[in-house]
Scaffold this motif. Structure first.
Motif, PDB file in Angstrom:
ATOM      1  N   THR A   2       0.862  -1.503  -0.171  1.00 39.19           N
ATOM      2  CA  THR A   2      -0.181  -0.081  -0.160  1.00 39.19           C
ATOM      3  C   THR A   2       0.608   0.936  -0.246  1.00 39.19           C
ATOM      4  OG1 THR A   2      -1.639   0.497   1.178  1.00 39.19           O
ATOM      5  CG2 THR A   2       0.102  -0.481   2.587  1.00 39.19           C
ATOM      6  N   SER A   3       0.463   2.186  -1.271  1.00 40.55           N
ATOM      7  CA  SER A   3       0.889   3.767  -0.358  1.00 40.55           C
ATOM      8  C   SER A   3       0.936   4.540   1.110  1.00 40.55           C
ATOM      9  CB  SER A   3       0.507   4.185  -2.244  1.00 40.55           C
ATOM     10  OG  SER A   3      -0.644   4.461  -2.126  1.00 40.55           O
ATOM     11  N   GLU A   4       0.193   4.148   1.221  1.00 38.44           N
ATOM     12  CA  GLU A   4      -0.007   4.974   2.818  1.00 38.44           C
ATOM     13  C   GLU A   4       0.886   3.860   3.803  1.00 38.44           C
ATOM     14  OE1 GLU A   4      -4.254   5.622   4.638  1.00 38.44           O
ATOM     15  OE2 GLU A   4      -3.797   4.093   5.956  1.00 38.44           O
ATOM     16  N   ILE A   5       1.253   5.057   4.403  1.00 40.82           N
ATOM     17  CA  ILE A   5       2.916   4.378   5.825  1.00 40.82           C
ATOM     18  C   ILE A   5       1.983   5.456   6.468  1.00 40.82           C
ATOM     19  CG2 ILE A   5       4.668   4.117   3.401  1.00 40.82           C
ATOM     20  CD1 ILE A   5       5.678   6.754   4.212  1.00 40.82           C
ATOM     21  N   SER A   6       2.767   5.036   8.032  1.00 46.21           N
ATOM     22  CA  SER A   6       2.487   5.619   9.060  1.00 46.21           C
ATOM     23  C   SER A   6       3.975   6.388   9.737  1.00 46.21           C
ATOM     24  CB  SER A   6       1.971   4.362  10.605  1.00 46.21           C
ATOM     25  OG  SER A   6       0.593   3.489   9.546  1.00 46.21           O
ATOM     26  N   LEU A   7       3.476   7.461   9.893  1.00 43.60           N
ATOM     27  CA  LEU A   7       4.802   8.422  10.373  1.00 43.60           C
ATOM     28  C   LEU A   7       4.826   7.851  12.071  1.00 43.60           C
ATOM     29  CD1 LEU A   7       7.402  10.011   9.026  1.00 43.60           C
ATOM     30  CD2 LEU A   7       5.945  12.040   9.691  1.00 43.60           C
ATOM     31  N   PHE A   8       5.460   7.129  12.905  1.00 46.89           N
ATOM     32  CA  PHE A   8       5.091   7.208  14.320  1.00 46.89           C
ATOM     33  C   PHE A   8       6.216   8.241  15.118  1.00 46.89           C
ATOM     34  CE2 PHE A   8       6.128   3.877  17.955  1.00 46.89           C
ATOM     35  CZ  PHE A   8       5.044   4.367  18.916  1.00 46.89           C
ATOM     36  N   SER A  35       1.144   8.407   0.974  1.00 49.39           N
ATOM     37  CA  SER A  35      -0.319   9.136   1.388  1.00 49.39           C
ATOM     38  C   SER A  35       0.577   8.574   3.265  1.00 49.39           C
ATOM     39  CB  SER A  35      -1.189   8.401   1.367  1.00 49.39           C
ATOM     40  OG  SER A  35      -2.473   9.133   2.866  1.00 49.39           O
ATOM     41  N   VAL A  36       0.476   9.770   3.821  1.00 48.69           N
ATOM     42  CA  VAL A  36       1.000   9.634   5.489  1.00 48.69           C
ATOM     43  C   VAL A  36       0.858  10.062   5.840  1.00 48.69           C
ATOM     44  CG1 VAL A  36       3.439  10.744   6.711  1.00 48.69           C
ATOM     45  CG2 VAL A  36       3.784  10.436   4.281  1.00 48.69           C
ATOM     46  N   ARG A  37       0.199   9.006   6.571  1.00 51.02           N
ATOM     47  CA  ARG A  37      -0.876   9.493   8.505  1.00 51.02           C
ATOM     48  C   ARG A  37       0.044   9.430   9.704  1.00 51.02           C
ATOM     49  NH1 ARG A  37      -2.487   5.121  11.421  1.00 51.02           N
ATOM     50  NH2 ARG A  37      -4.565   5.675  12.618  1.00 51.02           N
ATOM     51  N   THR A  38      -0.009  10.501   9.844  1.00 48.49           N
ATOM     52  CA  THR A  38       0.650  10.565  11.326  1.00 48.49           C
ATOM     53  C   THR A  38       0.007   9.549  12.667  1.00 48.49           C
ATOM     54  OG1 THR A  38       2.050  12.656  10.798  1.00 48.49           O
ATOM     55  CG2 THR A  38       1.203  12.254  13.109  1.00 48.49           C
ATOM     56  N   VAL A  39       1.208   8.867  13.934  1.00 52.84           N
ATOM     57  CA  VAL A  39       0.623   8.701  14.086  1.00 52.84           C
ATOM     58  C   VAL A  39       1.404   8.920  16.211  1.00 52.84           C
ATOM     59  CG1 VAL A  39       0.660   6.207  15.588  1.00 52.84           C
ATOM     60  CG2 VAL A  39       0.381   5.902  13.424  1.00 52.84           C
ATOM     61  N   LEU A  40       0.627   9.614  17.030  1.00 52.96           N
ATOM     62  CA  LEU A  40       0.876   9.722  18.087  1.00 52.96           C
ATOM     63  C   LEU A  40       0.108   8.963  19.125  1.00 52.96           C
ATOM     64  CD1 LEU A  40       0.822  13.977  17.514  1.00 52.96           C
ATOM     65  CD2 LEU A  40       3.111  12.589  16.997  1.00 52.96           C
ATOM     66  N   GLY A  41       0.860   9.161  20.033  1.00 61.07           N
ATOM     67  CA  GLY A  41       0.200   9.250  21.469  1.00 61.07           C
ATOM     68  C   GLY A  41       0.288   9.882  22.838  1.00 61.07           C
ATOM     69  N   THR A  42      -0.517   9.487  23.813  1.00 58.45           N
ATOM     70  CA  THR A  42      -1.162  10.745  25.315  1.00 58.45           C
ATOM     71  C   THR A  42       0.663  10.237  25.926  1.00 58.45           C
ATOM     72  OG1 THR A  42      -2.366   9.058  25.822  1.00 58.45           O
ATOM     73  CG2 THR A  42      -3.341  10.691  24.965  1.00 58.45           C
ATOM     74  N   GLY A  43       1.039   9.410  25.859  1.00 55.67           N
ATOM     75  CA  GLY A  43       2.219   8.550  26.331  1.00 55.67           C
ATOM     76  C   GLY A  43       2.741   6.983  25.506  1.00 55.67           C
ATOM     77  N   ALA A  61       4.684   1.015   6.184  1.00 56.28           N
ATOM     78  CA  ALA A  61       5.363   0.740   7.030  1.00 56.28           C
ATOM     79  C   ALA A  61       5.336   2.230   8.041  1.00 56.28           C
ATOM     80  CB  ALA A  61       6.633   0.964   5.580  1.00 56.28           C
ATOM     81  N   LEU A  62       6.075   1.266   9.209  1.00 54.01           N
ATOM     82  CA  LEU A  62       5.895   3.127  10.150  1.00 54.01           C
ATOM     83  C   LEU A  62       7.734   3.361  10.364  1.00 54.01           C
ATOM     84  CD1 LEU A  62       4.632   3.624  13.070  1.00 54.01           C
ATOM     85  CD2 LEU A  62       5.908   1.365  14.318  1.00 54.01           C
ATOM     86  N   VAL A  63       7.502   4.296  10.227  1.00 54.94           N
ATOM     87  CA  VAL A  63       8.556   5.673   9.888  1.00 54.94           C
ATOM     88  C   VAL A  63       8.852   5.933  11.276  1.00 54.94           C
ATOM     89  CG1 VAL A  63       9.822   6.787   8.436  1.00 54.94           C
ATOM     90  CG2 VAL A  63       7.895   5.177   7.558  1.00 54.94           C
ATOM     91  N   ALA A  64       9.924   5.917  12.648  1.00 54.46           N
ATOM     92  CA  ALA A  64       9.477   5.879  13.495  1.00 54.46           C
ATOM     93  C   ALA A  64      10.064   7.249  13.317  1.00 54.46           C
ATOM     94  CB  ALA A  64       9.863   5.487  14.504  1.00 54.46           C
ATOM     95  N   THR A  83       6.015  -6.146   8.385  1.00 54.65           N
ATOM     96  CA  THR A  83       5.804  -4.517   7.889  1.00 54.65           C
ATOM     97  C   THR A  83       6.916  -3.719   8.088  1.00 54.65           C
ATOM     98  OG1 THR A  83       3.530  -4.889   8.723  1.00 54.65           O
ATOM     99  CG2 THR A  83       4.632  -2.140   8.725  1.00 54.65           C
ATOM    100  N   PRO A  84       7.419  -3.420   6.915  1.00 49.75           N
ATOM    101  CA  PRO A  84       8.238  -2.248   6.994  1.00 49.75           C
ATOM    102  C   PRO A  84       8.931  -1.819   7.830  1.00 49.75           C
ATOM    103  CG  PRO A  84       8.028  -2.915   4.823  1.00 49.75           C
ATOM    104  CD  PRO A  84       7.263  -3.325   5.920  1.00 49.75           C
ATOM    105  N   LEU A  85       9.906  -1.447   8.523  1.00 53.43           N
ATOM    106  CA  LEU A  85      10.221  -0.131   9.580  1.00 53.43           C
ATOM    107  C   LEU A  85      11.197   0.162   9.181  1.00 53.43           C
ATOM    108  CD1 LEU A  85      10.609   0.876  12.564  1.00 53.43           C
ATOM    109  CD2 LEU A  85      12.877  -0.605  12.790  1.00 53.43           C
ATOM    110  N   GLY A  86      11.146   2.265   9.117  1.00 53.65           N
ATOM    111  CA  GLY A  86      11.620   3.218   7.988  1.00 53.65           C
ATOM    112  C   GLY A  86      11.825   3.656   9.878  1.00 53.65           C
ATOM    113  N   LEU A  87      13.108   4.383   9.757  1.00 57.73           N
ATOM    114  CA  LEU A  87      14.037   5.864  10.752  1.00 57.73           C
ATOM    115  C   LEU A  87      14.081   6.658  10.539  1.00 57.73           C
ATOM    116  CD1 LEU A  87      16.138   2.424  12.667  1.00 57.73           C
ATOM    117  CD2 LEU A  87      13.207   3.817  12.900  1.00 57.73           C
ATOM    118  N   VAL A  88      13.593   7.588  11.466  1.00 57.16           N
ATOM    119  CA  VAL A  88      14.175   9.175  11.306  1.00 57.16           C
ATOM    120  C   VAL A  88      14.393   9.387  11.784  1.00 57.16           C
ATOM    121  CG1 VAL A  88      13.579  11.595  10.465  1.00 57.16           C
ATOM    122  CG2 VAL A  88      12.151  10.132   8.724  1.00 57.16           C
TER     123      VAL A  88
END
Length: 296
Positions: A2-8, A35-43, A61-64, A83-88
């Motif tokens: 999929t072209s949608e990835i998650s920015l963690f 397509s980039v979806r941002t993943v945030l959490g309260t903790g 992919a999950l991009v941390a 699921t691939p992991l990317g790192l920034v």
């Protein structure tokens, strides 16, 4: 894929660098057609729950974005999946990204590396450690270094790295050898007196300290570095050599290789990727190809 990835994202990583890095990386990824979806959490617990949900929903992919702590959290979501992991890398240490040859503190370059790897299916499987149900990418630390972490984490002043510098001075003043019980690959338990024992899937911790300089995250084995019983003067001579990895030649240091280690010592906390695992005893296993990395 999929072209949608998650920015963690950890916005606070690197004293605010995380938020800026996320914006830069997201722009590069979107320019590449994702397509980039941002993943945030309260903790941390909420962030991990959301990351796991993204993986379960089939994110490409999950991009941390952050430091080793964020990479560690991301590993708990993607390890054992395809699921691939990317790192920034946008933290203080960035040891996992460094070990994988990924760009450091250049979010645009990191974003381009992830995008290129995903577009061209340049994905590679690398080993992880697992201890007590927790995955780790870099080093499981115990002994002198973990006691510095314990003390630094209890301190409320000063802020930043200076806190841990002061904690190190205090632990040097209280230095004494620890009695470890170690078993490698199910062999006989050996009792040794040591200053610290580090179990490396990759070579470094603490922002480039190459405590397990020969560790390779693709060989299915840990490098176990044992710094034997020594006094303050010897430790102060050995310590600066850790950044070059030349400490391994010192007579007080020994290195072992194993796929599994059982490690016990009284009153010692284990840390992995800089995060507390809990008190020893701990058993750690090297799991070949446990995570798929998007990068060079």
């Amino acid at each position: 894929m999929t072209s949608e990835i998650s920015l963690f994202v950890n916005p606070a990583a690197g004293r605010g660098r995380g938020a800026r890095a996320a914006r830069s990386a997201a722009a590069v990824l979107r320019d590449a057609g994702f397509s980039v979806r941002t993943v945030l959490g309260t903790g941390p617990a909420d962030a991990l729950r959301r990351a796991r949900a993204a993986v379960a929903a089939g994110t490409g992919a999950l991009v941390a974005v952050g430091g080793d702590g964020m990479a560690h959290l991301a590993l708990q979501a993607v390890a054992g999946t395809r699921t691939p992991l990317g790192l920034v890398a946008a933290g203080t240490g960035n040891d996992f990204a460094r070990a994988l040859g990924l760009p450091l503190r250049d979010p645009a370059a990191a974003g381009r590396a992830v995008a290129g790897a995903l577009e061209e299916a340049r994905l590679r499987d690398v080993d992880l450690g697992r201890a007590g149900g927790t995955w780790f990418g870099t080093v499981l630390a115990s002994g002198f270094d973990s006691r510095v972490n314990d003390r630094g984490n209890r301190m409320r002043w000063p802020a930043g790295r200076l806190r841990y510098d002061l904690a190190m001075l205090a632990e040097l003043a209280a230095l004494r050898p620890l009695r470890y019980r170690i078993a490698l690959d199910g062999g006989a338990v050996r009792e040794v007196e040591a200053t610290l024992v580090a179990v490396g899937n990759t070579s470094s911790y603490g922002g480039g300290m190459r405590i397990c300089a020969g560790a390779d995250p693709g060989d299915g084995l840990f490098d176990v570095t044992v710094v034997g019983a020594c006094g303050r003067a010897t430790l102060l001579k050995v310590f600066p050599r850790v950044y070059r990895g030349t400490h391994l030649d010192h007579p007080v240091v020994s290195v072992h290789r194993a796929a599994r280690i059982e490690l016990a010592a009284e009153g010692v906390t284990g840390y992995a990727d800089g995060e507390p695992l809990g008190p020893l005893p701990l058993t750690a296993a090297c799991v070949p190809g446990a995570v798929r990395i998007a990068g060079p």
